[in-house]
Design a protein around this motif. Structure first.
Motif, mmCIF file in Angstrom:
data_model
loop_
_atom_site.group_PDB
_atom_site.id
_atom_site.type_symbol
_atom_site.label_atom_id
_atom_site.label_comp_id
_atom_site.label_asym_id
_atom_site.label_seq_id
_atom_site.Cartn_x
_atom_site.Cartn_y
_atom_site.Cartn_z
ATOM 1 N N GLY A 1 -30.086 94.477 61.347
ATOM 2 C CA GLY A 1 -29.274 95.439 60.603
ATOM 3 C C GLY A 1 -29.583 95.435 59.121
ATOM 4 O O GLY A 1 -29.718 96.494 58.495
ATOM 5 N N HIS B 1 -31.298 98.342 56.826
ATOM 6 C CA HIS B 1 -30.643 98.733 55.569
ATOM 7 C C HIS B 1 -31.654 98.774 54.422
ATOM 8 O O HIS B 1 -31.786 99.787 53.715
ATOM 9 C CB HIS B 1 -29.518 97.743 55.275
ATOM 10 N N VAL C 1 -34.453 101.560 54.932
ATOM 11 C CA VAL C 1 -34.024 102.935 54.672
ATOM 12 C C VAL C 1 -33.839 103.165 53.177
ATOM 13 O O VAL C 1 -34.240 104.201 52.640
ATOM 14 C CB VAL C 1 -32.724 103.244 55.439
ATOM 15 N N LEU D 1 -24.860 102.079 56.186
ATOM 16 C CA LEU D 1 -25.698 101.023 56.735
ATOM 17 C C LEU D 1 -24.992 99.670 56.710
ATOM 18 O O LEU D 1 -25.213 98.831 57.588
ATOM 19 C CB LEU D 1 -27.005 100.948 55.953
ATOM 20 N N LEU E 1 -22.894 99.589 59.687
ATOM 21 C CA LEU E 1 -23.746 99.356 60.855
ATOM 22 C C LEU E 1 -24.094 97.883 60.996
ATOM 23 O O LEU E 1 -24.015 97.313 62.097
ATOM 24 C CB LEU E 1 -25.020 100.193 60.724
ATOM 25 N N THR E 2 -24.464 97.247 59.885
ATOM 26 C CA THR E 2 -24.805 95.826 59.922
ATOM 27 C C THR E 2 -23.609 94.990 60.346
ATOM 28 O O THR E 2 -23.725 94.057 61.150
ATOM 29 C CB THR E 2 -25.302 95.362 58.539
#
Length: 399
Positions: A42, A46, A49, A269, A272-273
Motif C-alpha cells: 500500500g 502511494h 502514484v 491512498l 487504502l494503505t
C-alpha cells in the motif's frame, strides 16, 4: 519477587514448552507478516502514484469549466455556465506570475500514414505544453508558436505512435492523416511511458484549434497554467479568478492547484494503505485467540506450580505479572519473526516483480510490533487473572 526472578520464570516456561511456544508465536508472526506485507504494498503504491503525478512539475494550476462547489441557488442558473475557450487561455496568460497557458482538448481518432492505420488518443494542445509538463522532443520540434486561433496543420507523434506508423523511417516533414485531415509531422517525442493508466507514447499532438475542428467542439476540456516557482499559489489563483470572473460574469469554473490534487490523492491512498493494513490485522486477532487458548491450558497444567509460588509468599499481582509476561514474550517473539518474514518477502517481491511498487514505512513496522504485543497482552489477561485468583491450598492439592 525480583525482576530477575520474573525473567527467569518467564523464559523458563517458554523453554520448557518450546514447540507450544513456537506454535503460539507463529500465529502472531503470520499476522505481523500480513500487516507488514500489505502495508508495504500500500505504501509503495502511494509513493508510486504520487511520484508519477509530480513528474510533470508542481507549479501547474488547472482550470475546468463548471463550479464543483456550490452554495445553492436557482436551477436555471445551471444553464448559464460559459465554456472555456482558447481566448480564455490567452487572457489567463496575462495573470500575475503565470509563465504559460495551455488549452487542452482530448479525443480519439484514426491516424493513417504510409498505408498503416490505427486509432489512438489525440491531444489538442498549445506550443508550451511540452515545456510545462516536462516532455522532451527526440526529433524535430514541438508545435510552434503559431496564432492559436489559426495554427498550421502540424502534428507531433508520441514515440510508440512513430514506430507503429513509420517503423524507424524518418517521419519529419511527412504527411499523416488524423481523423481524415492532413497534417505534416513536425516532431517525434522521447518515450514518456504510462502514467496513471495513460500511455503518453501512443499519442498524437495537434494544435488546440485544429482539435476543436476535428472533434466538432467549441470549447476546451481544461486550461493548464504554469506559474513561477516560489510564488504564493494563492496569489496566482486570485489573479486567475479575477480575470475569468470578469470575462464570464460569474465564477462558473473550478481552479485546482497541484497541491490540492496531491492532498486529495494522498488522503485516498492513505485510506487504502490503512484498509489493507486492517485486513492484515485480522490475522493478528487469530493469533491472539491462539495465545488465549494456550495460556488458558497452561494455567490448568501449572496449577500446582502456581500453588507453590503462592505458598512461598508470592502475591496475586506477582503471579499475574508472571503469566502476563509470558504472553507478552510470546507475542513479541512472534512479532519480531513476523517483521523479518514480512520485510524479507517485500524485498523479494521488489526484486522478482519490479513493476509492483513495494515500500515500507518505519511507522507501520513499529505499529505492527506494538499491535502484536498489545494483542498478546490482552489475550493473556483473563488466563493470568485466573492463575492469580487460585487459592494456594486448593492449587497444591491438584495433581
Amino acid at each position: 519477587m525480583r525482576f530477575a526472578d520474573l525473567v527467569r520464570l518467564t523464559t523458563g516456561s517458554v523453554r520448557a514448552h518450546r514447540l507450544r511456544a513456537a506454535l503460539t508465536a507463529l500465529g502472531i508472526g503470520i499476522g505481523v507478516t500480513a500487516v507488514v506485507l500489505l502495508t508495504s504494498i500500500g505504501e509503495g503504491v502511494h509513493r508510486f502514484v504520487v511520484s508519477e503525478f509530480t513528474q510533470f512539475g508542481t507549479n501547474i494550476v488547472s482550470v475546468t469549466p463548471g463550479k464543483t462547489k456550490t452554495m445553492g441557488g436557482s436551477i436555471g442558473s445551471l444553464g448559464n455556465v460559459r465554456p472555456l475557450t482558447v481566448d480564455d487561455a490567452e487572457a489567463l496568460g496575462r495573470a500575475p506570475y503565470v509563465i504559460s497557458t495551455n488549452a487542452m482538448v482530448q479525443g480519439n481518432a484514426e491516424v493513417e500514414a504510409l498505408g498503416r492505420k490505427r486509432r489512438t488518443t489525440v491531444y489538442g494542445v498549445g506550443h508550451s505544453f511540452a515545456e510545462a509538463f516536462r516532455f522532451e522532443v527526440a526529433e524535430g520540434e514541438f508545435l510552434p508558436a503559431d496564432d492559436p486561433r489559426a495554427p498550421r496543420s502540424l502534428a507531433v507523434l508520441g514515440s510508440k505512435m512513430y514506430h507503429e506508423l513509420f517503423r524507424g523511417e524518418n517521419a519529419l516533414g511527412k504527411t499523416i492523416r488524423v481523423g481524415g485531415q492532413r497534417y505534416r509531422v513536425a516532431g517525434v517525442m522521447k518515450p514518456k511511458g504510462t502514467t496513471l493508466g495513460f500511455d503518453l507514447d501512443d499519442t498524437v499532438y495537434i494544435p488546440t484549434a485544429k482539435s476543436l475542428e476535428l472533434f466538432d467542439r467549441d470549447s476546451v476540456f481544461e486550461i493548464q497554467l504554469r506559474h513561477e516557482s516560489g510564488v504564493s499559489v494563492d496569489e496566482v489563483v486570485t489573479g486567475i479568478r479575477k480575470i475569468l470572473s470578469a470575462r464570464h460574469g460569474d465564477e462558473d469554473f473550478t481552479i485546482t492547484t497541484q497541491q490540492q490534487m496531491l492532498d486529495t490523492l494522498g488522503s485516498v491512498l492513505s485510506v487504502l494503505t490503512f484498509a489493507v493494513g486492517a485486513l492484515g490485522s485480522i490475522s493478528l486477532l487469530v493469533g491472539g485467540v491462539g495465545i488465549f487458548t494456550i495460556m488458558t491450558i497452561g494455567v490448568s497444567e501449572r496449577t500446582a506450580e502456581i500453588g507453590l509460588l503462592r505458598a512461598l509468599g508470592a502475591q496475586k499481582n506477582q503471579v499475574l505479572r508472571v503469566f502476563l509476561s509470558e504472553a507478552v514474550v510470546l507475542s513479541a517473539l512472534g512479532g519480531v519473526a513476523g517483521l523479518a518474514a514480512g520485510l524479507g518477502i517485500a524485498a523479494a517481491l521488489d526484486i522478482a516483480v519490479p513493476a509492483l511498487p513495494v515500500s515500507y514505512s518505519p511507522m507501520f513496522i513499529i505499529a505492527a510490533e506494538s499491535l502484536a504485543i498489545a494483542v498478546g497482552l490482552l489475550a493473556g489477561i483473563l488466563p493470568a487473572v485466573r492463575a492469580a485468583g487460585l487459592e494456594p491450598v486448593d492449587a497444591l492439592r491438584t495433581d
